[in-house]
Design an enzyme around this catalytic site. Structure first.
Site, PDB file in Angstrom:
ATOM      1  N   LYS A 199       0.848  -1.187   0.000  1.00 21.26           N
ATOM      2  CA  LYS A 199       0.000   0.000   0.000  1.00 21.26           C
ATOM      3  C   LYS A 199       0.886   1.240   0.000  1.00 21.26           C
ATOM      4  O   LYS A 199       1.999   1.228   0.553  1.00 21.26           O
ATOM      5  CB  LYS A 199      -0.895  -0.012   1.243  1.00 21.26           C
ATOM      6  CG  LYS A 199      -2.000   1.047   1.243  1.00 21.26           C
ATOM      7  CD  LYS A 199      -2.893   0.865   2.456  1.00 21.26           C
ATOM      8  CE  LYS A 199      -4.069   1.837   2.433  1.00 21.26           C
ATOM      9  NZ  LYS A 199      -4.962   1.644   3.593  1.00 21.26           N
TER      10      LYS A 199
ATOM     11  N   SER B 216      -9.699   1.052   2.536  1.00 21.57           N
ATOM     12  CA  SER B 216      -8.899   1.878   1.652  1.00 21.57           C
ATOM     13  C   SER B 216      -7.776   1.122   0.941  1.00 21.57           C
ATOM     14  O   SER B 216      -7.136   1.667   0.040  1.00 21.57           O
ATOM     15  CB  SER B 216      -8.270   3.016   2.470  1.00 21.57           C
ATOM     16  OG  SER B 216      -7.415   2.509   3.501  1.00 21.57           O
TER      17      SER B 216
ATOM     18  N   SER C 291      -9.980  -1.734   6.423  1.00 20.94           N
ATOM     19  CA  SER C 291      -9.309  -1.382   5.175  1.00 20.94           C
ATOM     20  C   SER C 291      -8.539  -2.513   4.508  1.00 20.94           C
ATOM     21  O   SER C 291      -8.159  -2.381   3.350  1.00 20.94           O
ATOM     22  CB  SER C 291      -8.370  -0.188   5.393  1.00 20.94           C
ATOM     23  OG  SER C 291      -9.116   0.986   5.616  1.00 20.94           O
TER      24      SER C 291
END
Length: 543
Positions: free
Chosen positions: A142, A218, A242
């Site tokens: 990420k 996310s 997330s």
């Protein structure tokens, strides 16, 4: 192959340029790093924009048979083949980079929503031979994890070519997050980064299995990338779902550990001073075995020696093995010795929002599979938006529409109110823990066992601080089976809005997953239970 072209971002956006221009330059620079032979013509991009499902046959048409054979394997068999010399790290990395490059284009550029990728091969061609001796899985990250020589924007335009908005040259492109250093020491190849699902740089990434829908967030870029086999395992972060939500939405696996089981040192974050319910570094993967590989390997490096916030707790394989020993092939309950079947509590609804028909069916499938295997089942924004707005002010970019209501600037919460809410959350955790313990000796069918075991949750998460959580895929939405009940009476206004949003045709084919929850620091147990429950589902499907 010249690895220097693989996505590494090196452009210098003008400090005086508008935020739109900076975002456009960033997108163009990323696209320019893709080798020309991997770029798709406009007609293919247009075709992708109009396809519902971009996985499997669609993306595979752009890959060679050798590429497909590599990326469709799990991380564990790939590591075994690299260790045995049957595949080189360069072969494996090239296949994943090519797949990620195609995924970047078909999930993003054609939809004006560039995918969540920013590759990490900034090394020159002369240095790529160094990867030949690597025998650990290619790992995606990420865009919160810093990697020396590479950008970390976390979706903020004002962070481009800076260190979290700071232009200090001693920091910019010169920091590794601790977990990155640990991955590199383990021999991992870090080949790409994915970002927030929606932001002003990349736009929006949709679900490649069903482009009517979100890929979750996310850490949604990893969900989309994994669904397209552009990644077999990756690291994300999670505070409110997330890594779990993208896993559920995209039909993959994830494990969100207790927040201080892995290091968060030098990881970029939103509202970094908020520690009441701290964010966790979590793992997403195409197989449950990939989750074990990365999580256990990272913990084996003893991260607490370098990060004092990490719990000094080695990976306890004996706990995972003991849990696995409670079932045999296909997750079937074994009565060997004093082993007991699994005992799982199920939360069908939180009483606020009723799960949509595919989700309810997925939970029923899970319960049926576990019971059939012989196991037991029982039924049962504090800173006022200032941190986010401060980062947006670096470039003048606006809040994305989805966050305008939640993060419109307002007065920060007072310290006394913050403390009161923290105490309220602490007391809720304690009350929930007491309820969990009471189920141990309940006589009403609620987990009648000598000690409570993790309940399966779907619609409701227990308090953030008390859980280690694994997500496993269960089924796909089916418009012929998952019909909404026209006579359903909503529980409240929110439930009514949720129910009205369901459309069987739109959701058709969407993945459905379940979330299995344990207590703090029970990552080994929850991983093993996730594996056993998934084995039960596979066994039921085979029959």
């Amino acid at each position: 192959m010249n690895f220097k072209y693989l996505f590494g971002y090196s452009g210098q956006a003008s400090g005086n340029a508008s935020w739109e221009a900076k975002a456009s330059a960033k997108r163009a620079d990323t696209l320019a790093k893709i080798p020309a032979e991997w770029l798709l013509p406009k007609e293919d991009l247009d075709k992708a924009a109009n396809e519902r499902n971009l996985t499997g046959p669609f993306i595979n048409q752009y890959l060679s048979p050798d590429d497909i054979a590599i990326v469709e394997q799990g991380s564990v068999p790939l590591v075994e083949k690299m260790s045995a010399g049957k595949l080189s790290a360069v072969q494996v990395t090239r296949a994943f980079c090519k797949t990620a490059a195609i995924a970047h284009q078909i999930v993003g550029i054609s939809l004006c929503t560039p995918a969540q990728l920013e590759g990490l091969f900034s090394q020159s061609q002369s240095s790529h031979h160094a990867y030949d001796d690597r025998t650990t899985a290619c790992t995606s990250l990420k865009d919160q994890f810093h990697v020396k020589g590479n950008a970390t924007s976390m979706g903020y335009i004002g962070w481009i070519d800076t260190y979290e908005g700071n232009p200090d040259p001693n920091l910019v492109f010169n920091v590794n997050s601790q977990v990155v250093t640990e991955l590199l020491a383990l021999g991992a190849v870090l080949y790409c980064k994915f970002g927030e699902t929606v932001n002003n740089i990349i736009g929006r990434t949709l679900n490649p299995i069903n482009q009517n829908l979100s890929c979750g967030g996310s850490s949604g870029g990893e969900g989309a990338l994994s669904a397209l086999h552009g990644s077999s395992v990756g690291l994300g972060t999670d505070i409110g779902g997330s890594v779990r939500i993208p896993a559920g939405f995209c039909g993959i696996f994830s494990l969100k550990p207790t927040h201080n089981r892995l290091s968060y040192r030098d990881v970029a974050n939103v509202i970094p001073g908020q520690t009441t319910y701290a964010s966790s570094v979590g793992v997403l993967g195409n197989t449950i075995e990939a989750i074990h590989l990365v999580l256990s390997s990272l913990i084996s490096t003893e991260p607490w020696l370098r990060d004092p916030n990490v719990a000094s707790l080695p990976w306890r394989q004996n706990i995972a093995d003991e849990t696995l020993s409670r079932a045999g092939k296909g997750g079937q309950c074994t009565s060997a010795g004093d082993k007991q079947p699994l005992k799982l509590g199920v939360l069908w609804t939180d009483g606020v929002v009723t799960p949509h028909p595919p989700v309810a069916r997925g939970l029923r499938l899970t319960v049926d599979a576990v019971k059939k295997a012989g196991h037991r089942v029982s039924f049962l924004k504090a800173d006022g938006g200032h941190d986010i707005n401060r980062q947006l002010d670096l470039s003048g970019e606006p809040l994305i529409p989805q966050l305008r209501d939640s993060f419109t600037l307002r007065d920060p919460m007072s310290l006394l109110k913050y403390q009161a809410l923290t105490i309220e959350g602490r007391d809720y955790e304690a009350a929930y823990s007491d309820y969990w313990n009471e189920t141990a000796n309940a006589e009403d069918g609620r987990l009648p066992t000598r000690r409570p075991l993790p309940p399966v949750f779907l619609a409701l998460n227990p308090p953030s601080g008390m859980r280690a959580t694994v997500v496993i895929p269960v089924t796909r939405a089916d418009k012929n089976q998952d019909l909404a009940d026209p006579d359903y009476a909503p529980l409240n206004e929110l439930d009514a809005k949720n129910w009205e949003a369901y459309d069987a045709d739109i959701y058709d084919g969407a993945p459905v997953g379940v979330q299995i929850v344990a207590r703090k620091y029970e990552e080994e147990k929850i991983w093993a239970i996730g594996k056993l429950v998934y084995d039960c589902l596979l066994q039921q499907e085979a029959q």
